[in-house]
Design an enzyme around this catalytic site. Structure first.
Site, PDB file in Angstrom:
ATOM      1  N   GLY A 239      28.332 -31.645 -64.391  1.00  0.00           N
ATOM      2  CA  GLY A 239      29.746 -31.874 -64.669  1.00  0.00           C
ATOM      3  C   GLY A 239      30.553 -30.707 -65.188  1.00  0.00           C
ATOM      4  N   PRO A 276      23.458 -29.520 -62.976  1.00  0.00           N
ATOM      5  CA  PRO A 276      24.703 -28.899 -62.520  1.00  0.00           C
ATOM      6  C   PRO A 276      24.708 -28.727 -61.004  1.00  0.00           C
ATOM      7  CG  PRO A 276      23.239 -27.234 -63.425  1.00  0.00           C
ATOM      8  CD  PRO A 276      22.519 -28.546 -63.561  1.00  0.00           C
ATOM      9  N   ARG A 278      28.324 -28.187 -59.104  1.00  0.00           N
ATOM     10  CA  ARG A 278      29.518 -27.399 -58.828  1.00  0.00           C
ATOM     11  C   ARG A 278      29.452 -26.004 -59.447  1.00  0.00           C
ATOM     12  NH1 ARG A 278      34.484 -29.907 -57.854  1.00  0.00           N
ATOM     13  NH2 ARG A 278      33.721 -31.716 -58.980  1.00  0.00           N
ATOM     14  N   CYS A 346      45.415 -34.177 -36.710  1.00  0.00           N
ATOM     15  CA  CYS A 346      46.649 -34.942 -36.471  1.00  0.00           C
ATOM     16  C   CYS A 346      46.974 -35.926 -37.573  1.00  0.00           C
ATOM     17  CB  CYS A 346      46.532 -35.656 -35.136  1.00  0.00           C
ATOM     18  SG  CYS A 346      46.235 -34.476 -33.840  1.00  0.00           S
ATOM     19  N   GLU A 347      47.126 -35.450 -38.772  1.00  0.00           N
ATOM     20  CA  GLU A 347      47.711 -36.270 -39.836  1.00  0.00           C
ATOM     21  C   GLU A 347      48.246 -35.344 -40.925  1.00  0.00           C
ATOM     22  OE1 GLU A 347      44.781 -38.490 -42.350  1.00  0.00           O
ATOM     23  OE2 GLU A 347      43.583 -38.348 -40.543  1.00  0.00           O
TER      24      GLU A 347
HETATM   25  N1  LLP Z   1      24.464 -35.657 -61.658  1.00  0.00           N
HETATM   26  C1  LLP Z   1      25.003 -36.802 -61.193  1.00  0.00           C
HETATM   27  C2  LLP Z   1      24.347 -38.066 -61.505  1.00  0.00           C
HETATM   28  C3  LLP Z   1      26.188 -36.758 -60.425  1.00  0.00           C
HETATM   29  O1  LLP Z   1      26.713 -37.901 -59.974  1.00  0.00           O
HETATM   30  C4  LLP Z   1      26.795 -35.510 -60.141  1.00  0.00           C
HETATM   31  C5  LLP Z   1      28.012 -35.430 -59.333  1.00  0.00           C
HETATM   32  C6  LLP Z   1      26.180 -34.345 -60.645  1.00  0.00           C
HETATM   33  C7  LLP Z   1      25.023 -34.450 -61.397  1.00  0.00           C
HETATM   34  C8  LLP Z   1      26.733 -32.980 -60.391  1.00  0.00           C
HETATM   35  O2  LLP Z   1      27.973 -32.799 -60.966  1.00  0.00           O
HETATM   36  P1  LLP Z   1      28.663 -31.336 -60.956  1.00  0.00           P
HETATM   37  O3  LLP Z   1      27.856 -30.438 -61.852  1.00  0.00           O
HETATM   38  O4  LLP Z   1      28.652 -30.855 -59.560  1.00  0.00           O
HETATM   39  O5  LLP Z   1      30.015 -31.597 -61.463  1.00  0.00           O
HETATM   40  N2  LLP Z   1      32.918 -34.478 -54.367  1.00  0.00           N
HETATM   41  C9  LLP Z   1      33.541 -34.276 -55.658  1.00  0.00           C
HETATM   42  C10 LLP Z   1      32.523 -34.203 -56.782  1.00  0.00           C
HETATM   43  C11 LLP Z   1      31.633 -35.427 -56.869  1.00  0.00           C
HETATM   44  C12 LLP Z   1      30.610 -35.355 -57.962  1.00  0.00           C
HETATM   45  C13 LLP Z   1      29.659 -36.477 -57.880  1.00  0.00           C
HETATM   46  N3  LLP Z   1      28.575 -36.441 -58.812  1.00  0.00           N
HETATM   47  C14 LLP Z   1      34.410 -33.026 -55.593  1.00  0.00           C
HETATM   48  O6  LLP Z   1      34.502 -32.400 -54.546  1.00  0.00           O
HETATM   49  O7  LLP Z   1      35.036 -32.682 -56.589  1.00  0.00           O
END
Ligand code: LLP
Length: 421
Positions: A239, A276, A278, A346-347
């Site tokens: 997150g 992690p 992202r 096309c949107e």
């Molecule tokens: N652990 C769990 C249980 C999760 O559901 C997620 C992300 C992560 C770890 C990793 O989180 P991060 O470190 O990447 O924030 N598609 C969306 C993001 C969806 C995240 C879903 N879960 C976007 O493009 O912003």
């Protein structure tokens, strides 16, 4: 910091000029930097270096086999959320004991797959899931190690579609019911409780919500231990956000996050896991596209690219901001023009940015979307029958296509026409 920098007036990925890659691969394409990926992983392991820990890369962010192998070679674990991700991780050489299985709807088939191939733990999200896992494990004559994901009812202060830690979200069990559910886990055959799991959302730009959630986890650890449960592992989820816009305040660094974790949970003698996605992959990737046309609207200029919402859905889906830069460095002092940056789909939702100030551009020029390494390629589709775009990995002065662009025939021939039609 990333490794996409201008050198001699041209954007490079590490030591490779991006126009060279475009000439060889064709646009659009995703481009990743191995050095950036390695650095981001290192930052996390160092941040948690004060105690036993495992960084389980949330491979939903970017699950290309080459990226997974690069991570696995450094010792990373993986956070997987489907049978497909589990098999991808195994195929890239990640041993079962470094794989945590998350997700709110694991099927019995997926449980079986992971128990057979080896798994570090299941992060269980509900009582019916726990009962199903108990049945599967018992039938296989084995025991499933689990944590239970608790929902701490904390506002992650992020986009509503990616917040997961409030009681109205579908994730985890209410922390207020934890004693009851852990007692049930202790009764169930084929289940071994090893810890607690929590994940409150994605793209968090402040440590405060994490800290609040982790304090609740610390209290819960003490309570569950006093109730006789073994809590030796804390999975703290992912997150941590990244700076999408250069003008924004930078989100906290892994080092600060690690210090906060130590302060809130460091005295509990637990192994720490984090997930992690992202922060590891996001700024390690860009999307390179070519300008097809510059169209003069009545009161605005449209920059029409060969990349579209099917390639990078984040702006359409989350109103996400991605920095757009020209591959040829603008000369100093050049006047910027506001463009609406759009794709050919096309949107009207196929809009990457409105009134974005950019140097003057012409058909054939290359542009790059920054911060596109996470939730970019993995969320792409072939909408408008646009084949999935290739992915390329750069390491120092070499590059390789790590997923090739399918031909039109390959795309079309995935469909079958029944004989009776
Ligand atoms: N652990 C769990 C249980 C999760 O559901 C997620 C992300 C992560 C770890 C990793 O989180 P991060 O470190 O990447 O924030 N598609 C969306 C993001 C969806 C995240 C879903 N879960 C976007 O493009 O912003």
């Amino acid at each position: 910091m990333d490794h996409f920098l201008y050198r001699d007036g041209t954007l490079h990925a590490e030591n490779v000029p991006i126009p060279d890659i475009a000439a060889s691969v064709g646009t659009p394409f995703y481009l990743y930097s191995a050095a950036t990926l390695r650095r981001h992983y290192q930052l996390f392991t160092e941040a948690l270096g004060w105690g036993p820990h495992l960084v389980c890369y949330a491979m939903k962010a970017n699950s290309n086999q080459a990226i997974l192998k690069l991570m696995a070679d450094m010792g990373a674990g993986m956070d997987v959320v489907s049978g497909g991700e589990y098999l991808r991780a195994r195929a890239a050489g990640v041993p079962g004991e470094r794989i945590v299985f998350s997700g709110v709807g694991k099927t019995k088939e997926e449980m079986r797959l992971a128990l057979e191939g080896g798994v570090r733990q299941f992060n269980v999200e509900s009582e019916p899931e726990m009962a199903a896992l108990s049945q599967v494990a018992t039938a296989m004559g084995t025991t499933a190690p689990i944590t239970i994901r608790v929902n701490p009812d904390v506002d992650a202060k992020t986009h509503a579609k990616i917040a997961t830690g409030k009681s109205e979200n579908k994730f985890g069990i209410p922390i207020s019911r934890a004693s009851e559910v852990y007692a049930e886990a202790a009764r169930l055959p084929g289940i071994e409780v090893v810890g607690i799991d929590v994940h409150i959302g994605s793209q968090l730009t402040d440590l405060a919500p994490f800290e609040l959630a982790y304090q609740k986890v610390a209290d819960l650890t003490r309570r569950l231990r006093s109730e006789g449960h073994t809590i030796r592992r804390l999975d703290l989820g992912g997150g941590l956000g990244i700076p999408y816009a250069r003008s924004n305040l930078a989100p906290p660094l892994p080092t600060e996050y690690g210090r906060m974790v130590q302060a809130t949970l460091g005295d509990l003698d637990c192994e720490i896991e984090i997930e992690p996605g992202r922060l590891i992959a996001g700024n390690a990737g860009i999307l390179v596209a070519e300008v097809i046309y510059v169209k003069e609207g009545e009161d605005r200029k449209f920059l029409i690219l060969d990349a579209a919402m099917n390639d990078l859905i984040r702006p359409a889906m989350y109103d996400a901001h991605h920095e757009i830069v020209t591959v040829i460095e603008p000369s100093p002092g050049v006047e910027q023009t506001p463009y609406d940056v759009v794709g050919p789909v096309c949107e009207s939702g196929d809009t990457f940015a409105r009134a974005r100030d950019l140097p003057p551009l012409r058909a054939g020029d290359l542009v790059a979307f920054r911060s596109a390494g996470a939730y970019g390629a993995v969320m792409a589709s072939e909408y408008n029958s646009r084949p999935l775009i290739p992915e390329v990995l750069v390491d120092d002065d070499q590059f390789a296509v790590i997923r090739k662009r399918p031909s039109f025939d390959e795309m079309i021939n995935r469909d079958t026409i029944p004989e009776w039609l």
